[in-house]
Design a protein around this motif. Structure first.
Motif, PDB file in Angstrom:
ATOM      1  N   MET A  85       0.851  -1.172   0.000  1.00 55.41           N
ATOM      2  CA  MET A  85       0.000   0.000   0.000  1.00 55.41           C
ATOM      3  C   MET A  85       0.900   1.241   0.000  1.00 55.41           C
ATOM      4  N   THR A  86       0.560   2.214  -0.833  1.00 58.66           N
ATOM      5  CA  THR A  86       1.408   3.390  -0.988  1.00 58.66           C
ATOM      6  C   THR A  86       1.253   4.390   0.140  1.00 58.66           C
ATOM      7  N   GLY A  87       0.228   4.334   0.874  1.00 62.59           N
ATOM      8  CA  GLY A  87       0.000   5.264   1.967  1.00 62.59           C
ATOM      9  C   GLY A  87      -1.484   5.378   2.232  1.00 62.59           C
ATOM     10  N   ARG A  88      -1.796   5.931   3.382  1.00 60.55           N
ATOM     11  CA  ARG A  88      -3.202   6.063   3.754  1.00 60.55           C
ATOM     12  C   ARG A  88      -3.490   7.510   4.089  1.00 60.55           C
ATOM     13  N   THR A  89      -4.720   7.894   3.885  1.00 64.44           N
ATOM     14  CA  THR A  89      -5.164   9.238   4.223  1.00 64.44           C
ATOM     15  C   THR A  89      -6.111   9.151   5.396  1.00 64.44           C
ATOM     16  N   ARG A  90      -5.826   9.945   6.436  1.00 65.32           N
ATOM     17  CA  ARG A  90      -6.730   9.993   7.586  1.00 65.32           C
ATOM     18  C   ARG A  90      -7.980  10.755   7.175  1.00 65.32           C
ATOM     19  N   LEU A  91      -9.151  10.156   7.404  1.00 65.33           N
ATOM     20  CA  LEU A  91     -10.414  10.741   6.994  1.00 65.33           C
ATOM     21  C   LEU A  91     -11.113  11.470   8.141  1.00 65.33           C
ATOM     22  N   THR A  92     -11.379  10.761   9.208  1.00 64.51           N
ATOM     23  CA  THR A  92     -12.131  11.306  10.333  1.00 64.51           C
ATOM     24  C   THR A  92     -11.935  10.354  11.508  1.00 64.51           C
ATOM     25  N   THR A  93     -12.795  10.451  12.510  1.00 62.32           N
ATOM     26  CA  THR A  93     -12.732   9.554  13.657  1.00 62.32           C
ATOM     27  C   THR A  93     -13.952   8.647  13.696  1.00 62.32           C
ATOM     28  N   THR A  94     -13.815   7.526  14.361  1.00 60.90           N
ATOM     29  CA  THR A  94     -14.954   6.624  14.517  1.00 60.90           C
ATOM     30  C   THR A  94     -16.054   7.307  15.331  1.00 60.90           C
ATOM     31  N   GLU A  95     -15.649   8.153  16.272  1.00 54.49           N
ATOM     32  CA  GLU A  95     -16.631   8.880  17.077  1.00 54.49           C
ATOM     33  C   GLU A  95     -17.491   9.790  16.205  1.00 54.49           C
ATOM     34  N   THR A  96     -16.879  10.480  15.253  1.00 50.37           N
ATOM     35  CA  THR A  96     -17.626  11.354  14.346  1.00 50.37           C
ATOM     36  C   THR A  96     -18.601  10.549  13.499  1.00 50.37           C
ATOM     37  N   VAL A  97     -18.136   9.424  12.960  1.00 54.37           N
ATOM     38  CA  VAL A  97     -19.019   8.572  12.141  1.00 54.37           C
ATOM     39  C   VAL A  97     -20.181   8.075  12.993  1.00 54.37           C
ATOM     40  N   ARG A  98     -19.906   7.633  14.193  1.00 57.24           N
ATOM     41  CA  ARG A  98     -20.959   7.132  15.080  1.00 57.24           C
ATOM     42  C   ARG A  98     -21.940   8.252  15.446  1.00 57.24           C
ATOM     43  N   ASP A  99     -21.421   9.442  15.792  1.00 58.41           N
ATOM     44  CA  ASP A  99     -22.290  10.550  16.193  1.00 58.41           C
ATOM     45  C   ASP A  99     -23.134  11.088  15.047  1.00 58.41           C
ATOM     46  N   GLU A 100     -22.540  11.194  13.842  1.00 55.30           N
ATOM     47  CA  GLU A 100     -23.258  11.757  12.703  1.00 55.30           C
ATOM     48  C   GLU A 100     -24.030  10.701  11.918  1.00 55.30           C
ATOM     49  N   ARG A 101     -23.799   9.417  12.191  1.00 55.07           N
ATOM     50  CA  ARG A 101     -24.427   8.258  11.555  1.00 55.07           C
ATOM     51  C   ARG A 101     -23.966   8.024  10.125  1.00 55.07           C
ATOM     52  N   SER A 102     -23.290   8.986   9.508  1.00 55.90           N
ATOM     53  CA  SER A 102     -22.636   8.795   8.212  1.00 55.90           C
ATOM     54  C   SER A 102     -21.684   9.964   7.999  1.00 55.90           C
ATOM     55  N   TRP A 103     -20.686   9.745   7.141  1.00 54.42           N
ATOM     56  CA  TRP A 103     -19.692  10.789   6.850  1.00 54.42           C
ATOM     57  C   TRP A 103     -19.348  10.682   5.377  1.00 54.42           C
ATOM     58  N   LEU A 104     -19.548  11.768   4.644  1.00 54.08           N
ATOM     59  CA  LEU A 104     -19.417  11.782   3.192  1.00 54.08           C
ATOM     60  C   LEU A 104     -18.089  12.393   2.771  1.00 54.08           C
ATOM     61  N   PHE A 105     -17.442  11.763   1.776  1.00 51.25           N
ATOM     62  CA  PHE A 105     -16.229  12.355   1.215  1.00 51.25           C
ATOM     63  C   PHE A 105     -16.122  12.015  -0.266  1.00 51.25           C
ATOM     64  N   THR A 106     -15.278  12.783  -0.954  1.00 51.78           N
ATOM     65  CA  THR A 106     -15.099  12.637  -2.395  1.00 51.78           C
ATOM     66  C   THR A 106     -13.740  12.022  -2.682  1.00 51.78           C
ATOM     67  N   VAL A 107     -13.721  11.112  -3.650  1.00 45.05           N
ATOM     68  CA  VAL A 107     -12.485  10.440  -4.070  1.00 45.05           C
ATOM     69  C   VAL A 107     -12.326  10.573  -5.579  1.00 45.05           C
ATOM     70  N   ARG A 108     -11.122  10.291  -6.037  1.00 43.15           N
ATOM     71  CA  ARG A 108     -10.832  10.189  -7.467  1.00 43.15           C
ATOM     72  C   ARG A 108     -10.424   8.738  -7.708  1.00 43.15           C
ATOM     73  N   ASP A 109     -11.037   8.103  -8.715  1.00 46.65           N
ATOM     74  CA  ASP A 109     -10.729   6.701  -8.982  1.00 46.65           C
ATOM     75  C   ASP A 109      -9.568   6.560  -9.964  1.00 46.65           C
ATOM     76  N   GLN A 110      -9.238   5.337 -10.310  1.00 45.71           N
ATOM     77  CA  GLN A 110      -8.102   5.051 -11.182  1.00 45.71           C
ATOM     78  C   GLN A 110      -8.286   5.594 -12.597  1.00 45.71           C
ATOM     79  N   TYR A 111      -9.524   5.956 -12.964  1.00 45.53           N
ATOM     80  CA  TYR A 111      -9.795   6.525 -14.291  1.00 45.53           C
ATOM     81  C   TYR A 111      -9.886   8.045 -14.249  1.00 45.53           C
ATOM     82  N   ASP A 112      -9.473   8.628 -13.124  1.00 42.06           N
ATOM     83  CA  ASP A 112      -9.465  10.069 -12.904  1.00 42.06           C
ATOM     84  C   ASP A 112     -10.873  10.660 -12.788  1.00 42.06           C
ATOM     85  N   GLU A 113     -11.848   9.808 -12.438  1.00 50.36           N
ATOM     86  CA  GLU A 113     -13.232  10.245 -12.263  1.00 50.36           C
ATOM     87  C   GLU A 113     -13.500  10.478 -10.775  1.00 50.36           C
TER      88      GLU A 113
END
Length: 174
Positions: free
Chosen positions: A1-29
């Protein structure tokens, strides 16, 4: 694995019930991913291989978190439209037709999306932090495609098609 990006905390996901983020895939989409809490033990074999691997490495003191592409398998309806995914009893609810996806396995056993599974994105949980651990995706920003940074208007009008939020035909009331 080339590296990891810290997104948020488990506490935030649990408190907000979901956490949305944007990614770029291997096709640059660009694509959107939702993190949701997974409260179940992962011993039933119902999850995808990627989910099982990350769950096996997880700290047992941290609540489970799973990541799914933010699209219903039935009509590509966004599950989280920028203000949190509808959740009930450990299931993610599609706002258009009411299909319910298990937060831990991504599997749907009802409605128009029955017998389908949400595409998973590999994440890792360590010491209460959630990391993007899927080499197929690059973190772009927190929030929806439209909601963040310079990526928000890069000309792909197809991403905005469901923002008009069609009237629901769901049998589930909120």
């Amino acid at each position: 694995m080339t590296g990891r990006t810290r997104l948020t905390t488990t506490e935030t996901v649990r408190d907000e019930r979901s956490w949305l983020f944007t990614v770029r895939d291997q096709y640059d989409e660009l694509d959107e991913v939702i993190l949701v809490p997974c409260e179940e033990e992962r011993t039933d074999g119902g999850a995808t291989a990627e989910s099982d691997d990350s769950a096996a490495d997880a700290d047992p003191d941290d609540p489970g978190v799973e990541a799914w592409i933010n699209r219903c398998t039935h009509e590509a309806q966004r599950l989280d439209r920028g203000f949190g995914a509808a959740m009930r009893d450990g299931q993610i609810i599609c706002p258009k037709h009411g299909s319910m996806f298990d937060a831990c396995s991504g599997y749907c056993d009802n409605g128009d999306a029955a017998d389908t599974t949400l595409p998973s994105v590999e994440v890792a949980v360590e010491d209460g932090a959630v990391y993007l651990a899927d080499d197929g995706y690059e973190f772009v920003h927190e929030g929806s495609i439209e909601g963040g940074g310079e990526e928000a208007g890069d000309g792909d009008e197809s991403q905005d098609d469901d923002d008009d939020m069609p009237s629901s035909t769901s049998h589930i009331g909120f």
